[in-house]
Design a protein around this motif. Structure first.
Motif, PDB file in Angstrom:
ATOM      1  N   THR A  55       0.823  -1.216   0.000  1.00 55.74           N
ATOM      2  CA  THR A  55       0.000   0.000   0.000  1.00 55.74           C
ATOM      3  C   THR A  55       0.856   1.263   0.000  1.00 55.74           C
ATOM      4  O   THR A  55       0.327   2.353  -0.104  1.00 55.74           O
ATOM      5  CB  THR A  55      -0.935   0.035   1.233  1.00 55.74           C
ATOM      6  OG1 THR A  55      -0.141  -0.034   2.409  1.00 55.74           O
ATOM      7  CG2 THR A  55      -1.929  -1.095   1.217  1.00 55.74           C
ATOM      8  N   CYS A  56       2.162   1.096   0.176  1.00 52.96           N
ATOM      9  CA  CYS A  56       3.016   2.290   0.160  1.00 52.96           C
ATOM     10  C   CYS A  56       4.464   1.924  -0.175  1.00 52.96           C
ATOM     11  O   CYS A  56       4.848   0.750  -0.136  1.00 52.96           O
ATOM     12  CB  CYS A  56       2.977   3.007   1.507  1.00 52.96           C
ATOM     13  SG  CYS A  56       3.876   2.180   2.809  1.00 52.96           S
ATOM     14  N   GLN A  57       5.238   2.931  -0.510  1.00 56.72           N
ATOM     15  CA  GLN A  57       6.689   2.790  -0.657  1.00 56.72           C
ATOM     16  C   GLN A  57       7.325   3.687   0.408  1.00 56.72           C
ATOM     17  O   GLN A  57       6.869   4.816   0.599  1.00 56.72           O
ATOM     18  CB  GLN A  57       7.136   3.283  -2.024  1.00 56.72           C
ATOM     19  CG  GLN A  57       7.005   2.268  -3.110  1.00 56.72           C
ATOM     20  CD  GLN A  57       7.586   2.776  -4.425  1.00 56.72           C
ATOM     21  OE1 GLN A  57       8.228   3.816  -4.465  1.00 56.72           O
ATOM     22  NE2 GLN A  57       7.340   2.047  -5.472  1.00 56.72           N
ATOM     23  N   THR A  58       8.345   3.156   1.072  1.00 56.60           N
ATOM     24  CA  THR A  58       8.999   3.944   2.120  1.00 56.60           C
ATOM     25  C   THR A  58      10.429   4.238   1.720  1.00 56.60           C
ATOM     26  O   THR A  58      11.140   3.340   1.269  1.00 56.60           O
ATOM     27  CB  THR A  58       8.969   3.167   3.453  1.00 56.60           C
ATOM     28  OG1 THR A  58       7.631   2.756   3.695  1.00 56.60           O
ATOM     29  CG2 THR A  58       9.433   4.023   4.614  1.00 56.60           C
ATOM     30  N   ARG A  59      10.843   5.489   1.873  1.00 55.74           N
ATOM     31  CA  ARG A  59      12.211   5.889   1.554  1.00 55.74           C
ATOM     32  C   ARG A  59      12.821   6.604   2.734  1.00 55.74           C
ATOM     33  O   ARG A  59      12.134   7.333   3.443  1.00 55.74           O
ATOM     34  CB  ARG A  59      12.234   6.827   0.350  1.00 55.74           C
ATOM     35  CG  ARG A  59      11.998   6.123  -0.945  1.00 55.74           C
ATOM     36  CD  ARG A  59      11.688   7.110  -2.029  1.00 55.74           C
ATOM     37  NE  ARG A  59      11.133   6.432  -3.171  1.00 55.74           N
ATOM     38  CZ  ARG A  59      11.850   5.939  -4.170  1.00 55.74           C
ATOM     39  NH1 ARG A  59      13.152   6.060  -4.157  1.00 55.74           N
ATOM     40  NH2 ARG A  59      11.277   5.325  -5.171  1.00 55.74           N
ATOM     41  N   LEU A  60      14.109   6.359   2.894  1.00 52.22           N
ATOM     42  CA  LEU A  60      14.850   7.000   3.976  1.00 52.22           C
ATOM     43  C   LEU A  60      15.864   7.941   3.322  1.00 52.22           C
ATOM     44  O   LEU A  60      16.606   7.536   2.438  1.00 52.22           O
ATOM     45  CB  LEU A  60      15.548   5.889   4.760  1.00 52.22           C
ATOM     46  CG  LEU A  60      16.013   6.185   6.141  1.00 52.22           C
ATOM     47  CD1 LEU A  60      15.833   4.953   6.994  1.00 52.22           C
ATOM     48  CD2 LEU A  60      17.450   6.567   6.117  1.00 52.22           C
ATOM     49  N   VAL A  61      15.845   9.193   3.738  1.00 51.74           N
ATOM     50  CA  VAL A  61      16.699  10.195   3.089  1.00 51.74           C
ATOM     51  C   VAL A  61      17.791  10.640   4.047  1.00 51.74           C
ATOM     52  O   VAL A  61      17.507  11.012   5.191  1.00 51.74           O
ATOM     53  CB  VAL A  61      15.862  11.418   2.652  1.00 51.74           C
ATOM     54  CG1 VAL A  61      16.733  12.448   1.952  1.00 51.74           C
ATOM     55  CG2 VAL A  61      14.714  10.997   1.751  1.00 51.74           C
ATOM     56  N   THR A  62      19.045  10.565   3.601  1.00 51.29           N
ATOM     57  CA  THR A  62      20.163  11.148   4.362  1.00 51.29           C
ATOM     58  C   THR A  62      20.760  12.266   3.498  1.00 51.29           C
ATOM     59  O   THR A  62      20.262  12.540   2.406  1.00 51.29           O
ATOM     60  CB  THR A  62      21.238  10.095   4.679  1.00 51.29           C
ATOM     61  OG1 THR A  62      21.920   9.761   3.468  1.00 51.29           O
ATOM     62  CG2 THR A  62      20.651   8.835   5.289  1.00 51.29           C
TER      63      THR A  62
END
Lengths: 190, 190
Positions: free
Chosen positions: A125-132
């Motif tokens: 139901t979603c895409q998760t991204r982690l930003v540095t």
């Protein structure tokens, strides 16, 4: 450090979405970093991300579960109609061949409905991204909104708890010229 | 410090820089696709930077082994070479020079730098499932036994009990082999 992360008191597992071979991921929170364990094929890969370097967690809802659900529903519908029709004709003509056909169509229908149920329960139901500051990592194991939201909140709490300590820079090591020699008198060589 | 520009994962157009505006987002202002943003303390702080190496000012000062013009601040905990702030790499609360860091990574003596491990339990499972129908139970059992015995001391998964699973898959293969043998014997006696 314990070899298995479950036995290591320094790590706490963050809940991720359902496992799915051939690839799945798990996330482990330590005092100052997040350990991402990705299993792709036959290899388990480890990636450490320092909590103080994480800037954002982006959660983008997707319609993949709905699309798959509609496609499987559209496939199931003709098979449901076919099964019903074969049963009806079999009842009215008393010919057992129709029941065999109905059983085959029913088996396909059950398989498609099973896949539909799996997609509805565990579909993306979603895409998760982690930003540095220097990278944007897609977190493959977080594809359901409630889990991803809980993950982001836990990560934010851990990073906030670390923030006051991280704000004060580490004391620079003392220059060597200022460190007194550990053993000023060398023993005589025999 | 001004927060850096963050782009929408869908349309790659910039999102607002203000923290309050980011947190209040329900979707990308440009493409209008749904999006949730969780801001962590690292966003305001920006990327962490390393210390700059100081130049040597006097002859009495110790210099870096790798940079003769830079002031040494710490010895390498492994080889004892003097290091400037640039060459000093802190790993697991130890100060290492780039050479020792590289050799530690190569030999696997620094656990934090371990990047991946092979999942022999998944290979054993694949051997069971994939080859069972092709080459028959005895060869599968033999292959699994070889994998388990030869790779028993290989680094195991850090997440699951891979050694236990290797035993389980071998036991399954050996069990299937014994069942097949029993079937053949029963056939020949009858």
């Amino acid at each position: 450090m314990a070899d298995r992360l479950q036995n290591d008191p320094g790590y706490r597992r963050l809940k991720s979405s359902l496992k799915a071979y051939p690839s799945h991921a798990s996330y482990w929170l330590a005092a100052d970093h997040l350990l991402v364990v990705d299993v792709v094929g036959f290899v388990e890969r480890y990636r450490q991300i320092r909590l103080e370097d994480i800037e954002l967690v982006l959660i983008r809802p997707t319609a993949l579960r709905l699309i798959l659900g509609w496609i499987l529903g559209a496939v199931a519908l003709p098979f449901a109609a076919l099964t019903g029709w074969m049963l009806y004709v079999g009842n009215s003509t008393a010919d057992t061949d129709w029941y065999v056909g109905a059983a085959i169509a029913g088996f396909v229908l059950a398989t498609v409905l099973g896949a539909w149920a799996l997609v509805m329960v565990g579909g993306q139901t979603c895409q998760t991204r982690l930003v540095t500051g220097v990278q944007e990592i897609r977190l493959a194991g977080l594809y359901r909104v409630p889990r991803a939201t809980a993950f982001a909140n836990e990560l934010r709490t851990a990073a906030a708890a670390l923030a006051p300590a991280a704000a004060t820079p580490d004391p620079a090591p003392t220059p060597l010229s200022e460190v007194p020699p550990a053993d000023p008198v060398s023993p005589p060589i025999a | 410090m001004a927060a850096r520009e963050i782009k929408c994962p869908s349309c790659r157009r910039p999102l607002p820089r203000d923290v309050a505006a980011l947190e209040a987002l329900n979707g990308c202002p440009s493409c209008l696709k749904p999006l949730s943003v969780f801001v962590l303390p690292g966003y305001l702080r920006g990327p962490t930077t390393g210390r700059a190496a100081e130049k040597v000012t006097g002859e009495s000062e110790a210099t870096c082994f790798f940079h003769a013009s830079k002031k040494a601040v710490v010895p390498c905990d492994e080889c004892g070479r003097f290091l400037c702030a640039l060459c000093d790499v802190q790993v697991d609360q130890r100060h290492l020079c780039p050479t020792c860091l590289e050799s530690g990574r190569r030999t696997g003596s620094i656990g934090t730098l371990e990047r991946s491990r092979t999942r022999w339990d998944i290979i054993a499972w694949t051997v069971n499932v994939g080859l069972f129908t092709c080459i028959g139970a005895p060869l599968v059992a033999l292959a699994n036994l070889i994998i388990t015995v030869l790779l028993w001391r290989a680094p195991a998964s850090r997440v699951v009990r891979s050694r236990l699973w290797m035993i389980v898959w071998t036991a399954v293969a050996v069990g299937a082999c014994l069942l097949a043998l029993a079937g053949i014997l029963a056939d020949s006696t009858s």
